[in-house]
Motif scaffolding. Structure first.
Motif, PDB file in Angstrom:
ATOM      1  N   ASP A   1      -6.693  10.887   0.674  1.00  0.00           N
ATOM      2  CA  ASP A   1      -7.578  11.387   1.730  1.00  0.00           C
ATOM      3  C   ASP A   1      -7.901  10.301   2.757  1.00  0.00           C
ATOM      4  O   ASP A   1      -8.002  10.569   3.958  1.00  0.00           O
ATOM      5  N   GLU A   2      -8.052   9.051   2.272  1.00  0.00           N
ATOM      6  CA  GLU A   2      -8.454   7.970   3.168  1.00  0.00           C
ATOM      7  C   GLU A   2      -7.281   7.339   3.900  1.00  0.00           C
ATOM      8  O   GLU A   2      -7.450   6.799   5.005  1.00  0.00           O
ATOM      9  N   HIS A   3      -6.088   7.392   3.293  1.00  0.00           N
ATOM     10  CA  HIS A   3      -4.928   6.723   3.888  1.00  0.00           C
ATOM     11  C   HIS A   3      -3.694   7.629   3.851  1.00  0.00           C
ATOM     12  O   HIS A   3      -2.669   7.272   3.256  1.00  0.00           O
ATOM     13  N   PRO A   4      -3.763   8.773   4.499  1.00  0.00           N
ATOM     14  CA  PRO A   4      -2.611   9.686   4.480  1.00  0.00           C
ATOM     15  C   PRO A   4      -1.361   9.069   5.105  1.00  0.00           C
ATOM     16  O   PRO A   4      -0.241   9.493   4.806  1.00  0.00           O
ATOM     17  N   GLU A   5      -1.559   8.044   5.919  1.00  0.00           N
ATOM     18  CA  GLU A   5      -0.406   7.422   6.584  1.00  0.00           C
ATOM     19  C   GLU A   5       0.493   6.679   5.596  1.00  0.00           C
ATOM     20  O   GLU A   5       1.651   6.373   5.919  1.00  0.00           O
ATOM     21  N   HIS A   6      -0.023   6.388   4.389  1.00  0.00           N
ATOM     22  CA  HIS A   6       0.767   5.648   3.402  1.00  0.00           C
ATOM     23  C   HIS A   6       1.527   6.561   2.439  1.00  0.00           C
ATOM     24  O   HIS A   6       2.191   6.071   1.524  1.00  0.00           O
ATOM     25  N   LEU A   7       1.419   7.870   2.618  1.00  0.00           N
ATOM     26  CA  LEU A   7       2.094   8.819   1.730  1.00  0.00           C
ATOM     27  C   LEU A   7       3.230   9.502   2.472  1.00  0.00           C
ATOM     28  O   LEU A   7       3.059   9.949   3.627  1.00  0.00           O
ATOM     29  N   ASP A   8       4.379   9.577   1.814  1.00  0.00           N
ATOM     30  CA  ASP A   8       5.478  10.340   2.402  1.00  0.00           C
ATOM     31  C   ASP A   8       5.519  11.722   1.754  1.00  0.00           C
ATOM     32  O   ASP A   8       4.665  12.072   0.928  1.00  0.00           O
ATOM     33  N   ASP A   9       6.522  12.538   2.121  1.00  0.00           N
ATOM     34  CA  ASP A   9       6.584  13.913   1.612  1.00  0.00           C
ATOM     35  C   ASP A   9       6.679  13.945   0.086  1.00  0.00           C
ATOM     36  O   ASP A   9       6.078  14.810  -0.571  1.00  0.00           O
ATOM     37  N   GLY A  10       7.428  12.992  -0.478  1.00  0.00           N
ATOM     38  CA  GLY A  10       7.546  12.947  -1.937  1.00  0.00           C
ATOM     39  C   GLY A  10       6.215  12.649  -2.605  1.00  0.00           C
ATOM     40  O   GLY A  10       5.886  13.225  -3.652  1.00  0.00           O
ATOM     41  N   ASP A  11       5.427  11.741  -2.006  1.00  0.00           N
ATOM     42  CA  ASP A  11       4.109  11.421  -2.557  1.00  0.00           C
ATOM     43  C   ASP A  11       3.190  12.646  -2.541  1.00  0.00           C
ATOM     44  O   ASP A  11       2.478  12.917  -3.515  1.00  0.00           O
ATOM     45  N   TRP A  12       3.206  13.374  -1.432  1.00  0.00           N
ATOM     46  CA  TRP A  12       2.345  14.559  -1.342  1.00  0.00           C
ATOM     47  C   TRP A  12       2.778  15.627  -2.344  1.00  0.00           C
ATOM     48  O   TRP A  12       1.940  16.311  -2.944  1.00  0.00           O
ATOM     49  N   HIS A  13       4.073  15.762  -2.542  1.00  0.00           N
ATOM     50  CA  HIS A  13       4.550  16.756  -3.514  1.00  0.00           C
ATOM     51  C   HIS A  13       4.066  16.401  -4.918  1.00  0.00           C
ATOM     52  O   HIS A  13       3.567  17.263  -5.662  1.00  0.00           O
ATOM     53  N   LEU A  14       4.187  15.127  -5.287  1.00  0.00           N
ATOM     54  CA  LEU A  14       3.719  14.705  -6.609  1.00  0.00           C
ATOM     55  C   LEU A  14       2.216  14.915  -6.755  1.00  0.00           C
ATOM     56  O   LEU A  14       1.731  15.306  -7.829  1.00  0.00           O
ATOM     57  N   LEU A  15       1.460  14.661  -5.695  1.00  0.00           N
ATOM     58  CA  LEU A  15       0.011  14.832  -5.759  1.00  0.00           C
ATOM     59  C   LEU A  15      -0.362  16.293  -5.974  1.00  0.00           C
ATOM     60  O   LEU A  15      -1.178  16.629  -6.841  1.00  0.00           O
ATOM     61  N   HIS A  16       0.234  17.181  -5.179  1.00  0.00           N
ATOM     62  CA  HIS A  16      -0.093  18.597  -5.326  1.00  0.00           C
ATOM     63  C   HIS A  16       0.392  19.145  -6.665  1.00  0.00           C
ATOM     64  O   HIS A  16      -0.257  20.015  -7.263  1.00  0.00           O
ATOM     65  N   TRP A  17       1.524  18.646  -7.150  1.00  0.00           N
ATOM     66  CA  TRP A  17       2.015  19.096  -8.458  1.00  0.00           C
ATOM     67  C   TRP A  17       1.056  18.640  -9.568  1.00  0.00           C
ATOM     68  O   TRP A  17       0.716  19.410 -10.473  1.00  0.00           O
ATOM     69  N   SER A  18       0.590  17.386  -9.478  1.00  0.00           N
ATOM     70  CA  SER A  18      -0.308  16.856 -10.501  1.00  0.00           C
ATOM     71  C   SER A  18      -1.665  17.548 -10.472  1.00  0.00           C
ATOM     72  O   SER A  18      -2.369  17.587 -11.490  1.00  0.00           O
ATOM     73  N   PHE A  19      -2.024  18.087  -9.318  1.00  0.00           N
ATOM     74  CA  PHE A  19      -3.295  18.812  -9.217  1.00  0.00           C
ATOM     75  C   PHE A  19      -3.330  19.943 -10.245  1.00  0.00           C
ATOM     76  O   PHE A  19      -4.379  20.244 -10.831  1.00  0.00           O
ATOM     77  N   LYS A  20      -2.185  20.584 -10.494  1.00  0.00           N
ATOM     78  CA  LYS A  20      -2.126  21.677 -11.469  1.00  0.00           C
ATOM     79  C   LYS A  20      -2.496  21.169 -12.858  1.00  0.00           C
ATOM     80  O   LYS A  20      -3.228  21.838 -13.601  1.00  0.00           O
TER      81      LYS A  20
ATOM     82  N   GLU B   1       0.813  -1.211   0.000  1.00  0.00           N
ATOM     83  CA  GLU B   1       0.000   0.000   0.000  1.00  0.00           C
ATOM     84  C   GLU B   1       0.848   1.262   0.000  1.00  0.00           C
ATOM     85  O   GLU B   1       0.439   2.288  -0.557  1.00  0.00           O
ATOM     86  N   ALA B   2       2.029   1.202   0.581  1.00  0.00           N
ATOM     87  CA  ALA B   2       2.868   2.398   0.659  1.00  0.00           C
ATOM     88  C   ALA B   2       3.427   2.812  -0.696  1.00  0.00           C
ATOM     89  O   ALA B   2       3.979   3.906  -0.833  1.00  0.00           O
ATOM     90  N   ALA B   3       3.298   1.935  -1.696  1.00  0.00           N
ATOM     91  CA  ALA B   3       3.788   2.273  -3.034  1.00  0.00           C
ATOM     92  C   ALA B   3       2.676   2.722  -3.970  1.00  0.00           C
ATOM     93  O   ALA B   3       2.946   3.143  -5.100  1.00  0.00           O
ATOM     94  N   ARG B   4       1.422   2.653  -3.508  1.00  0.00           N
ATOM     95  CA  ARG B   4       0.303   2.959  -4.399  1.00  0.00           C
ATOM     96  C   ARG B   4       0.327   4.403  -4.883  1.00  0.00           C
ATOM     97  O   ARG B   4       0.078   4.674  -6.064  1.00  0.00           O
ATOM     98  N   ALA B   5       0.597   5.331  -4.007  1.00  0.00           N
ATOM     99  CA  ALA B   5       0.575   6.742  -4.400  1.00  0.00           C
ATOM    100  C   ALA B   5       1.611   7.019  -5.488  1.00  0.00           C
ATOM    101  O   ALA B   5       1.336   7.737  -6.464  1.00  0.00           O
ATOM    102  N   TYR B   6       2.785   6.441  -5.344  1.00  0.00           N
ATOM    103  CA  TYR B   6       3.836   6.624  -6.349  1.00  0.00           C
ATOM    104  C   TYR B   6       3.412   5.984  -7.671  1.00  0.00           C
ATOM    105  O   TYR B   6       3.669   6.528  -8.757  1.00  0.00           O
ATOM    106  N   GLY B   7       2.733   4.848  -7.603  1.00  0.00           N
ATOM    107  CA  GLY B   7       2.235   4.190  -8.811  1.00  0.00           C
ATOM    108  C   GLY B   7       1.186   5.041  -9.515  1.00  0.00           C
ATOM    109  O   GLY B   7       1.202   5.192 -10.746  1.00  0.00           O
ATOM    110  N   TYR B   8       0.245   5.619  -8.735  1.00  0.00           N
ATOM    111  CA  TYR B   8      -0.749   6.506  -9.334  1.00  0.00           C
ATOM    112  C   TYR B   8      -0.066   7.695 -10.010  1.00  0.00           C
ATOM    113  O   TYR B   8      -0.470   8.127 -11.095  1.00  0.00           O
TER     114      TYR B   8
END
Length: 652
Positions: A76-95, A41-48
C-alpha cells in the motif's frame, strides 16, 4: 553490501525450491530481515511472498499473519516497488489469510467480515474476477453452518473462473465435499468420477478428493469401488503436501465404517499427534470430530481395550473417548460462540453416529485364504523338491490338452508382466500370486519366492500392507527354504521391512535380519594383490550396511531408542565406508533425532551436523534442508542462535 534485484530474486527462487519445513522458513526469515534492512526494495514483496508461503505450507499458519500484514502495508505504501507478478502473489495469498482467519476462534466474527470486505474491495480495485471472493464467502457460511451456505455455494460455482480461482485440481474436491455434506451424494460422486480421469494434480490433490470419494462409495453401497479408491487414496496421500488433516481423519473413519475396527484404531493411534495439536484449531476440531465417532463406536463394543497415545491422558478406549469428546466439545463451544450459530455442535453430533457395514469390505489385493502360510525346509535346508521345470505334467489346459509346468509358468509370468506394464497393479499382483502357487506346487521354491515378492510389491504400491506383508513373508520363507543366495533374500527383506515395522511384524523382521547376518558371515578379505576390496566384497559390505540401518529403524519403531541410535551410527559409518554418502547422511539424521529424543544433545548435535554435511556432499538440497531444520531447532534450544542463523542463511 546491497545486492541487485536480480540476485535477490534468484536467492528467493532457490529457497522456494526447498521442501516446506523449519529450515526453509528460517532461511526466509533471515532473508526478509536482510531485505528490510539493506534492500533492494524491489525484491521485498517477493521475499514476503516466500516467507508467507513457507509458513502456510510449513504448518505454522498463525505465524504467517504478521509477515502478511507487513507485506500488505508495504504494498500500500510503495506500490512502485511491485511488479505484476508481485501483485498476483499478494492477491493469491490474500485467499490463504482469509481462510486461515476463519480457523481461529479467537479471531472475531467482525474481523473476518471486515477482512472479507477488504478482499472484495482490493480485488475490485485491481480489476480481478470475483470467483475467489465468492469462494471465501461460501467457506465462511459453510463452516458456520448457516442457512445461507447453499446460496453462497451456488453464487461461487456460477461465478466465472479467473486467475485467482481455486486451482483446477482443488475445485472439484471442494465442491464435492459440500455436496456430500449436503446429502447430494450421487451428484458428488458423478463430479469426482468425471474429474479423476483427467489426472488432477496439485499439493493436496487427488489425495483429498479420493479420501472423500471412498466414503461416498460406502454410502452408495459400492464396496468394490470403495476398496479400490481407498488404496488409491493412500498412495496419493504419500505424495501430498501440507498436513492433510481432513484426509487423514477420513481414512480412520473409512476403516471403521468398512468393518476394519482394529486397523481403524491402529491408524487413529498412528495419527494421534493431531488429537493434541494440528496446524490450526479448526483442523484440530475436524480431526477430533472424526476420532470421536471412532472412539464412540469402540467404547460401545470394547471400552476397556488398552490404548496409548502420546500426550493424551488415557489408558483405555473409554478414557480416550471421554478425553476426545471433552476436547471436541470445548473447541465446538468456542467456534459456535464466535460464529453466532450452532453449526459446529450439529456437526459434532452427526460425526458421533457412524454407519458401519455388516460384513467387512475386502481391502486386500491378494487372496490370503487357503494359501500356504509357511514352508518347512527339509533337513538339508533346501526344501522338499527341485524337479526341473518342464519335467512334470501341469494338468489339462483349457482346451483339454496337457500342458507342461514350464509352459504354465511362462504363461503366468507373461500375464503378470503384461499387467504390470499396463499399470494394472491389482491384476499383476493376482497373476504373480498364481505364478507363485504354481511354482511352489511344482517344487520350485526359489521361483515361487520371487513371484511372491513381486506380488507383494504390487500390493505394497497399492497400499495394501496386509497383503504385502503376508506375501513378503511367504517370499522370504520360500527363498530361504529353496536355498537362495543370502543377498537375494536380503533384497526381499529390505522391501518387506517398512510393512513389517508398521503392521506388528517387527519382531519377525528382526529374527530374519539375525538369520541374514549369520548367513552373510564375515566380510571377505581384500582381493589378492591389492589393498582395496573386490567388487563382491564391496557389495557385501553395502548390503550389511543396509541391513544394519533397517535394524536401527525397526528398533526405533519398537521404542528401543538407545539401541537404535547406536546401530544408526554404526550403519552410517558402514555406508560411508563404501562411499554411499547419501545413505550415510540419512542414517546420521536418524541417529541425531533419536539422540535428541533421548536428551543426549551432544551426540545429537554431532550426528545432525554429519547429516547436513553429508547431504551437502551428496548435493541433495531437499534432504539437507530437512536435516538442517532439526539442527537449527537443536542449536536454538542450546542458545546457539548465531550458528542457527548462519546455517539458515547457507540454505540459499
Amino acid at each position: 553490501m546491497t545486492t541487485t534485484v536480480e540476485a535477490a530474486n534468484r536467492e528467493i527462487s532457490r529457497l522456494r525450491d526447498l521442501p516446506y519445513g523449519l529450515a526453509r522458513t528460517a532461511a526466509f526469515e533471515q532473508l526478509v530481515a536482510r531485505l528490510e534492512a539493506e534492500g533492494p526494495e524491489a525484491a521485498r514483496a517477493y521475499g514476503y511472498a516466500g516467507l508467507v508461503e513457507s509458513l502456510v505450507w510449513g504448518q505454522e499458519v498463525q505465524k504467517a499473519f504478521v509477515p502478511f500484514t507487513r507485506w500488505l502495508r508495504w504494498a500500500d505504501e510503495h506500490p512502485e516497488h511491485l511488479d505484476d507478478g508481485d501483485w498476483h502473489l499478494l492477491h493469491w495469498s490474500f485467499k490463504w489469510m482469509v481462510s486461515d482467519l476463519m480457523e481461529y476462534p479467537s479471531v472475531s466474527r467482525e474481523q473476518i467480515e471486515r477482512t472479507l470486505a477488504d478482499m472484495e474491495r482490493r480485488y475490485a480495485l485491481a480489476g480481478n474476477g470475483m470467483n475467489a471472493v465468492r469462494h471465501e464467502r461460501f467457506l465462511w457460511e459453510w463452516s458456520r453452518g448457516t442457512p445461507d451456505a447453499a446460496a453462497a455455494y451456488e453464487s461461487w460455482v456460477t461465478t466465472p473462473r479467473d486467475d485467482f480461482s481455486q486451482c483446477e485440481a482443488c475445485e472439484p474436491g471442494d465442491r464435492a465435499s459440500y455436496l456430500f455434506d449436503a446429502g447430494r451424494t450421487d451428484e458428488g460422486i458423478r463430479l469426482l468420477e468425471a474429474t479423476l480421469p483427467q489426472d488432477p494434480r496439485c499439493a493436496t490433490e487427488p489425495a483429498d478428493m479420493l479420501s472423500l470419494l471412498q466414503l461416498a462409495y460406502l454410502d452408495a453401497g459400492r464396496y468394490d469401488d470403495a476398496a479400490r479408491t481407498y488404496r488409491r487414496a493412500l498412495a496419493s496421500l504419500d505424495q501430498a503436501e501440507g498436513g492433510m488433516v481432513g484426509a487423514r481423519g477420513r481414512h480412520v473413519v473409512f476403516l471403521l465404517r468398512a468393518g476394519h475396527r482394529e486397523r481403524a484404531l491402529a491408524r487413529l493411534v498412528a495419527e494421534g499427534a493431531l488429537l493434541v495439536a494440528a496446524p490450526t484449531p479448526w483442523l484440530r476440531l475436524v480431526f477430533l470430530r472424526q476420532a470421536a465417532g471412532v472412539t464412540a463406536w469402540w467404547r460401545t463394543h470394547e471400552p476397556e481395550r488398552p490404548v496409548a497415545i502420546e500426550g493424551v491422558p488415557a489408558g483405555t478406549v473409554a478414557e480416550l473417548d471421554d478425553w476426545v469428546l471433552a476436547q471436541a466439545r470445548a473447541l465446538t463451544s468456542q467456534f459456535d460462540e464466535r460464529d453466532g450459530t450452532d453449526g459446529s455442535a450439529r456437526a459434532l453430533a452427526e460425526a458421533l453416529v457412524l454407519d458401519v457395514v455388516t460384513e467387512p469390505v475386502d481391502l486386500t489385493v491378494l487372496a490370503l485364504g487357503g494359501r500356504r502360510e509357511s514352508v518347512a525346509p527339509a533337513a538339508d535346508g533346501h526344501g522338499s523338491g527341485h524337479e526341473p521345470a518342464g519335467t512334470r505334467d501341469a494338468g489339462p489346459a483349457a482346451d483339454g490338452t496337457s500342458t507342461s509346468l514350464d509352459d504354465r509358468l511362462r504363461a503366468l509370468s507373461a500375464s503378470a508382466e503384461d499387467a504390470f506394464r499396463r499399470g494394472d497393479l491389482a491384476v499383476a499382483g493376482e497373476e504373480y500370486q498364481r505364478l507363485a502357487v504354481a511354482a511352489q506346487d511344482g517344487g520350485l521354491l526359489t521361483a515361487a519366492g520371487m513371484a511372491y515378492a513381486e506380488a507383494a510389491r504390487c500390493a505394497q504400491e497399492l497400499h495394501d500392507e496386509v497383503s504385502a506383508g503376508w506375501a513378503y513373508e511367504q517370499a522370504v520363507a520360500l527363498l530361504r527354504a529353496g536355498g537362495a543366495e543370502p543377498l537375494v533374500v536380503a533384497a526381499v527383506v529390505r522391501a518387506w521391512a517398512p510393512v513389517a515395522a508398521e503392521h506388528g511384524r517387527a519382531e519377525a523382521l528382526l529374527d530374519e535380519l539375525a538369520r541374514l547376518d549369520a548367513a552373510l558371515g564375515a566380510e571377505p578379505e581384500a582381493a589378492a594383490g591389492g589393498d582395496a576390496p573386490d567388487e563382491a566384497a564391496t557389495a557385501l559390505r553395502a548390503e550389511r550396511a543396509r541391513l544394519t540401518d533397517i535394524r536401527a529403524r525397526t528398533l526405533a519403531t519398537l521404542g528401543r531408542a538407545e539401541e537404535a541410535a547406536g546401530l544408526a551410527v554404526q550403519g552410517a559409518e558402514a555406508f560411508a565406508g563404501v562411499g554411499m554418502i547419501a545413505s550415510a547422511s540419512d542414517a546420521f539424521w536418524l541417529a541425531g533425532r533419536l539422540h535428541r529424543d533421548l536428551a543426549q544433545e551432544d551426540r545429537a548435535l554431532w550426528c545432525l551436523e554429519s547429516a547436513v554435511e553429508g547431504f551437502e556432499l551428496a548435493r541433495d538440497r531437499q534432504r539437507r534442508a530437512g536435516a538442517a531444520g532439526d539442527l537449527i531447532t537443536l542449536l536454538r534450544a542450546r542458545g546457539q542462535d548465531g550458528r542457527a542463523d548462519e546455517l539458515a542463511r547457507s540454505l540459499a
